[in-house]
Design a protein around this motif. Structure first.
Motif, PDB file in Angstrom:
ATOM      1  N   PRO A 103       0.782  -0.994  -0.012  1.00 35.89           N
ATOM      2  CA  PRO A 103       0.062   0.036   0.118  1.00 35.89           C
ATOM      3  C   PRO A 103       0.878   1.343   0.014  1.00 35.89           C
ATOM      4  O   PRO A 103       0.357   2.520  -0.576  1.00 35.89           O
ATOM      5  N   ASP A 104       2.126   1.200   0.519  1.00 36.85           N
ATOM      6  CA  ASP A 104       2.929   2.375   0.465  1.00 36.85           C
ATOM      7  C   ASP A 104       3.953   2.508  -0.745  1.00 36.85           C
ATOM      8  O   ASP A 104       4.506   3.453  -0.740  1.00 36.85           O
ATOM      9  N   ARG A 106       4.965   3.367  -4.429  1.00 37.71           N
ATOM     10  CA  ARG A 106       4.462   4.332  -5.496  1.00 37.71           C
ATOM     11  C   ARG A 106       4.342   3.541  -6.783  1.00 37.71           C
ATOM     12  O   ARG A 106       5.714   2.970  -7.092  1.00 37.71           O
ATOM     13  N   LYS A 121      -7.340   2.784 -16.594  1.00 33.44           N
ATOM     14  CA  LYS A 121      -8.232   4.064 -16.232  1.00 33.44           C
ATOM     15  C   LYS A 121      -9.516   3.686 -15.578  1.00 33.44           C
ATOM     16  O   LYS A 121     -10.068   4.133 -14.467  1.00 33.44           O
ATOM     17  N   GLN A 124      -9.468   1.933 -12.287  1.00 32.00           N
ATOM     18  CA  GLN A 124      -8.990   3.010 -11.359  1.00 32.00           C
ATOM     19  C   GLN A 124      -9.998   3.763 -10.606  1.00 32.00           C
ATOM     20  O   GLN A 124      -9.976   4.290  -9.514  1.00 32.00           O
ATOM     21  N   ASN A 194      -9.727  -0.684  -5.443  1.00 34.11           N
ATOM     22  CA  ASN A 194      -9.170   0.227  -4.238  1.00 34.11           C
ATOM     23  C   ASN A 194      -7.596   0.132  -4.144  1.00 34.11           C
ATOM     24  O   ASN A 194      -6.838   0.996  -3.896  1.00 34.11           O
ATOM     25  N   ARG A 195      -6.951  -1.061  -4.695  1.00 34.98           N
ATOM     26  CA  ARG A 195      -5.628  -1.111  -4.648  1.00 34.98           C
ATOM     27  C   ARG A 195      -4.803  -0.298  -5.655  1.00 34.98           C
ATOM     28  O   ARG A 195      -3.786   0.315  -5.232  1.00 34.98           O
ATOM     29  N   ARG A 197      -5.887   2.773  -6.933  1.00 32.73           N
ATOM     30  CA  ARG A 197      -6.762   4.210  -6.873  1.00 32.73           C
ATOM     31  C   ARG A 197      -5.398   5.418  -6.913  1.00 32.73           C
ATOM     32  O   ARG A 197      -5.550   6.277  -7.995  1.00 32.73           O
ATOM     33  N   LYS A 198      -4.251   5.089  -6.544  1.00 33.07           N
ATOM     34  CA  LYS A 198      -3.026   5.866  -6.548  1.00 33.07           C
ATOM     35  C   LYS A 198      -2.247   5.809  -7.381  1.00 33.07           C
ATOM     36  O   LYS A 198      -1.190   6.563  -7.558  1.00 33.07           O
ATOM     37  N   TRP A 199      -2.398   4.610  -8.185  1.00 30.13           N
ATOM     38  CA  TRP A 199      -1.227   4.409  -9.048  1.00 30.13           C
ATOM     39  C   TRP A 199      -1.311   5.608 -10.170  1.00 30.13           C
ATOM     40  O   TRP A 199      -2.237   5.935 -10.659  1.00 30.13           O
ATOM     41  N   GLU A 200      -0.054   5.823 -10.871  1.00 29.62           N
ATOM     42  CA  GLU A 200       0.267   6.703 -11.739  1.00 29.62           C
ATOM     43  C   GLU A 200       0.163   5.975 -13.045  1.00 29.62           C
ATOM     44  O   GLU A 200       0.949   5.207 -13.355  1.00 29.62           O
TER      45      GLU A 200
END
Length: 304
Positions: A103-104, A106, A121, A124, A194-195, A197-200
């Motif tokens: 989860p931490d 990047r 996308k 996401q 949910n895993r 969500r913050k991926w670029e």
């Protein structure tokens, strides 16, 4: 009775005299045999912390969806991520990130195929309920004929599961006999939303990534379309399972080699052991399939 007891104890002591102590190392009968096991699988395990050997996948199957050339079954054999950042240069189903990212971590994905980019996308921003609402069709049914109509990206998501063996399978809108699109896999796909969500996620070539991404000290995972042999050129003219614009014929391997050499951190490169674009014999055996799956592990441009 005393005499019998003493004899029994004496025999027990005598039997232990010639036993090898538990701490004594076993002698290797053929050291050359051990040295010959210089595959990348063993090198990767030697370079990682002991606890990493026992880690389990962070997802149910190590990938979000089936994809041509995906590394779902091999993800556990690659070294764990370092520096808290993973950059996948050819994302596909991102099996390495799905297995090794926490989860931490990047996570940065680069995907050239707009259809696969749109799938990422969509997942996401979708909720679990959105994914669970996708229909499960009968074998032989066409996704184009479903009512109410599905969006193009929704059809692509289902086709990746329902026609996993067609090439390229993002074009086949008919549910095949070997479909993997069922309630279990749909539920597993929903859990990944949910895993990530913050991926670029970037659309385009790895070479076009922003400079602030290229300058990162990270784990760079490179799983390109594999280099074709002369005998395969005609077979891969269409790009195999990737499509004509995204196969190995459209890839500049020399440009990719130079890009890899310039990266800072840990770099993992996947290819067949017969590939020559990183140098003859550069790829070490990871696993034997119908071909020999190879890999190179580098740290800041140099071999481990």
């Amino acid at each position: 009775m005393k005499t019998v007891f003493r004899c029994a104890v004496t025999r027990a002591k005598n039997n232990t005299r010639h036993r090898r102590p538990r701490t004594q190392a076993r002698r290797v009968s053929d050291p050359a045999r051990c040295r010959s096991r210089n595959t990348l699988s063993s090198l990767a395990l030697r370079s990682r912390p002991r606890i990493a050997r026992r880690c389990k996948s962070n997802s149910a199957d190590g990938a979000t969806f089936p994809y041509y050339g995906g590394k779902r079954s091999l993800a556990t054999k690659y070294p764990p991520a370092e520096h808290g950042i993973i950059v996948e240069l050819f994302a596909g189903s991102a099996a390495y990130s799905m297995h090794h990212a926490t989860p931490d971590t990047r996570v940065i994905l680069c995907e050239l195929n707009p259809k696969i980019y749109d799938v990422w996308k969509l997942l996401q921003v979708a909720s679990e309920a959105d994914v669970l609402a996708l229909p499960i069709l009968q074998k032989g049914a066409s996704l184009d004929d479903y009512t109410p109509p599905l969006t193009e990206t929704q059809k692509t998501v289902i086709s990746l599961f329902s026609s996993p063996h067609s090439h390229p399978h993002t074009r086949n809108m008919v549910v095949s006999d070997r479909t993997k699109w069922n309630e279990k896999n749909r539920a597993m796909l929903a859990q990944t939303c949910n895993r990530i969500r913050k991926w670029e996620i970037y659309l385009g070539s790895y070479a076009d990534l922003p400079q602030h991404i290229k300058s990162l000290k990270a784990t760079w995972f490179c799983d390109p379309p594999y280099q074709s042999t002369p005998a395969e050129e005609s077979q891969r003219a269409c790009g195999g399972g990737y499509g004509p614009q995204y196969g190995s014929k459209a890839l500049d391997f020399e440009q990719l080699r130079l890009f890899i050499k310039e990266r800072d951190g840990l770099t993992i490169v996947c290819e067949r052991t017969t590939a020559t674009w990183m140098g003859a014999g550069a790829f070490k055996l990871l696993e034997s399939r119908n071909y020999e799956e190879g890999v190179i592990v580098l740290r800041s441009g140099g071999l481990l």
